[in-house]
Design a protein around this motif. Structure first.
Motif, mmCIF file in Angstrom:
data_model
loop_
_atom_site.group_PDB
_atom_site.id
_atom_site.type_symbol
_atom_site.label_atom_id
_atom_site.label_comp_id
_atom_site.label_asym_id
_atom_site.label_seq_id
_atom_site.Cartn_x
_atom_site.Cartn_y
_atom_site.Cartn_z
ATOM 1 N N GLU A 192 0.727 -1.116 -0.009
ATOM 2 C CA GLU A 192 -0.052 -0.003 0.062
ATOM 3 C C GLU A 192 0.917 1.359 -0.119
ATOM 4 O O GLU A 192 0.480 2.332 0.620
ATOM 5 C CB GLU A 192 -1.030 0.026 1.176
ATOM 6 C CG GLU A 192 -2.007 -1.120 0.963
ATOM 7 C CD GLU A 192 -1.799 -2.317 1.643
ATOM 8 O OE1 GLU A 192 -2.256 -3.402 1.112
ATOM 9 O OE2 GLU A 192 -1.066 -2.376 2.504
ATOM 10 N N TYR A 243 -5.908 5.923 3.529
ATOM 11 C CA TYR A 243 -6.041 4.331 3.816
ATOM 12 C C TYR A 243 -7.076 4.089 4.856
ATOM 13 O O TYR A 243 -8.010 3.590 4.568
ATOM 14 C CB TYR A 243 -4.898 3.959 3.977
ATOM 15 C CG TYR A 243 -4.920 2.543 4.457
ATOM 16 C CD1 TYR A 243 -4.741 1.393 3.489
ATOM 17 C CD2 TYR A 243 -4.876 2.008 5.829
ATOM 18 C CE1 TYR A 243 -4.745 -0.040 3.831
ATOM 19 C CE2 TYR A 243 -4.746 0.877 6.210
ATOM 20 C CZ TYR A 243 -4.955 -0.269 5.169
ATOM 21 O OH TYR A 243 -4.903 -1.194 5.547
ATOM 22 N N GLU A 281 -10.751 4.703 3.798
ATOM 23 C CA GLU A 281 -11.308 3.587 2.607
ATOM 24 C C GLU A 281 -11.396 2.479 3.557
ATOM 25 O O GLU A 281 -12.119 1.601 3.246
ATOM 26 C CB GLU A 281 -10.038 3.377 1.607
ATOM 27 C CG GLU A 281 -10.063 4.593 0.702
ATOM 28 C CD GLU A 281 -9.056 4.598 -0.391
ATOM 29 O OE1 GLU A 281 -8.481 3.468 -0.368
ATOM 30 O OE2 GLU A 281 -8.801 5.451 -1.050
ATOM 31 N N SER A 282 -10.617 2.071 4.480
ATOM 32 C CA SER A 282 -10.452 0.760 5.320
ATOM 33 C C SER A 282 -11.195 0.577 6.551
ATOM 34 O O SER A 282 -11.564 -0.428 6.969
ATOM 35 C CB SER A 282 -9.148 0.342 5.314
ATOM 36 O OG SER A 282 -8.411 1.211 6.288
ATOM 37 N N GLU A 283 -11.472 1.753 7.194
ATOM 38 C CA GLU A 283 -11.876 1.406 8.449
ATOM 39 C C GLU A 283 -13.679 0.934 8.502
ATOM 40 O O GLU A 283 -14.007 0.150 9.313
ATOM 41 C CB GLU A 283 -12.086 2.845 9.260
ATOM 42 C CG GLU A 283 -10.831 3.150 9.642
ATOM 43 C CD GLU A 283 -10.924 4.168 10.835
ATOM 44 O OE1 GLU A 283 -11.721 4.655 11.099
ATOM 45 O OE2 GLU A 283 -9.713 4.422 11.688
ATOM 46 N N ASP A 284 -14.117 1.239 7.442
ATOM 47 C CA ASP A 284 -15.582 0.413 7.259
ATOM 48 C C ASP A 284 -15.576 -0.955 7.294
ATOM 49 O O ASP A 284 -16.367 -1.875 7.721
ATOM 50 C CB ASP A 284 -16.484 0.937 6.299
ATOM 51 C CG ASP A 284 -17.032 2.558 6.310
ATOM 52 O OD1 ASP A 284 -16.745 3.071 7.688
ATOM 53 O OD2 ASP A 284 -17.195 3.075 5.434
ATOM 54 N N ASP A 285 -14.371 -1.661 6.533
ATOM 55 C CA ASP A 285 -14.184 -2.821 6.374
ATOM 56 C C ASP A 285 -13.716 -3.595 7.583
ATOM 57 O O ASP A 285 -13.533 -4.986 7.906
ATOM 58 C CB ASP A 285 -13.490 -3.251 5.060
ATOM 59 C CG ASP A 285 -13.937 -2.769 3.819
ATOM 60 O OD1 ASP A 285 -15.243 -2.594 4.010
ATOM 61 O OD2 ASP A 285 -13.091 -2.247 3.002
ATOM 62 N N PHE A 286 -13.283 -2.690 8.714
ATOM 63 C CA PHE A 286 -12.368 -3.336 9.696
ATOM 64 C C PHE A 286 -13.190 -4.422 10.562
ATOM 65 O O PHE A 286 -12.533 -5.661 10.835
ATOM 66 C CB PHE A 286 -11.899 -2.131 10.726
ATOM 67 C CG PHE A 286 -11.153 -2.827 11.883
ATOM 68 C CD1 PHE A 286 -9.890 -3.062 11.792
ATOM 69 C CD2 PHE A 286 -11.799 -2.540 13.096
ATOM 70 C CE1 PHE A 286 -9.212 -3.465 12.863
ATOM 71 C CE2 PHE A 286 -11.215 -2.795 14.407
ATOM 72 C CZ PHE A 286 -9.841 -3.331 14.029
ATOM 73 N N ILE A 311 -13.658 -7.877 8.306
ATOM 74 C CA ILE A 311 -12.422 -8.753 7.874
ATOM 75 C C ILE A 311 -11.993 -9.249 9.357
ATOM 76 O O ILE A 311 -11.133 -10.315 8.994
ATOM 77 C CB ILE A 311 -11.295 -7.859 7.387
ATOM 78 C CG1 ILE A 311 -10.780 -6.851 8.087
ATOM 79 C CG2 ILE A 311 -11.784 -7.511 5.985
ATOM 80 C CD1 ILE A 311 -9.566 -6.012 7.784
#
Length: 143
Positions: free
Chosen positions: A37, A123, A126-131, A134
């Motif tokens: 990344e 980053y 974009e990624s905290e919603d998926d935390f 996952i």
């Protein structure tokens, strides 16, 4: 173990003052190399040597291991922090991670990561919603 988020600045000579809480573990030497990344990975020398041994154990016929090793080792820069806890980030690594003056340095367990501040904020956004989603794939059975 490296933990936390820090926001140092890169000086005009391309040097970074390592966060005080990381300095003891990094005092014996570090290896800075390309990370995923578009960040940089900073490994204490023993951790870098452990990873190098794992890569060395891969058969030379393993195409993915060859490709990863080439980039990982070719971009690596080793250094011992100075008395103020500073390390120089080479120009090719600053360019790879698009490092400007404002940085974010995070603890990532066995390594430290260096991010351009804007890239880190993007980053996270974009990624905290998926935390939450996952966690099941990363930690079987959850926490």
């Amino acid at each position: 173990m490296f933990l936390g988020t820090h926001t140092p600045r890169l000086d005009e000579k391309g040097r970074l003052i390592l966060p005080a809480k990381f300095r003891d573990e990094l005092a014996g030497g570090v290896v800075i190399t390309k990370g995923q990344e578009r960040c940089l990975y900073v490994f204490p020398m023993p951790e870098f040597q452990r990873i190098a041994e794992q890569l060395h154990a891969q058969p030379v016929t393993n195409k993915a291991a060859r490709a990863y090793s080439r980039v990982f080792f070719a971009s690596a820069h080793d250094e011992v922090p100075d008395k103020q806890g500073r390390v120089t980030i080479p120009a090719h690594l600053r360019a790879y991670a698009a490092l400007d003056r404002d940085l974010v340095v995070i603890g990532a367990s066995t390594r430290v990561e260096i991010w351009d501040r804007a890239a880190w904020e993007s980053y996270l956004a974009e990624s905290e919603d998926d935390f939450a989603d996952i966690s099941e794939g990363v930690l079987p059975g959850g926490l």
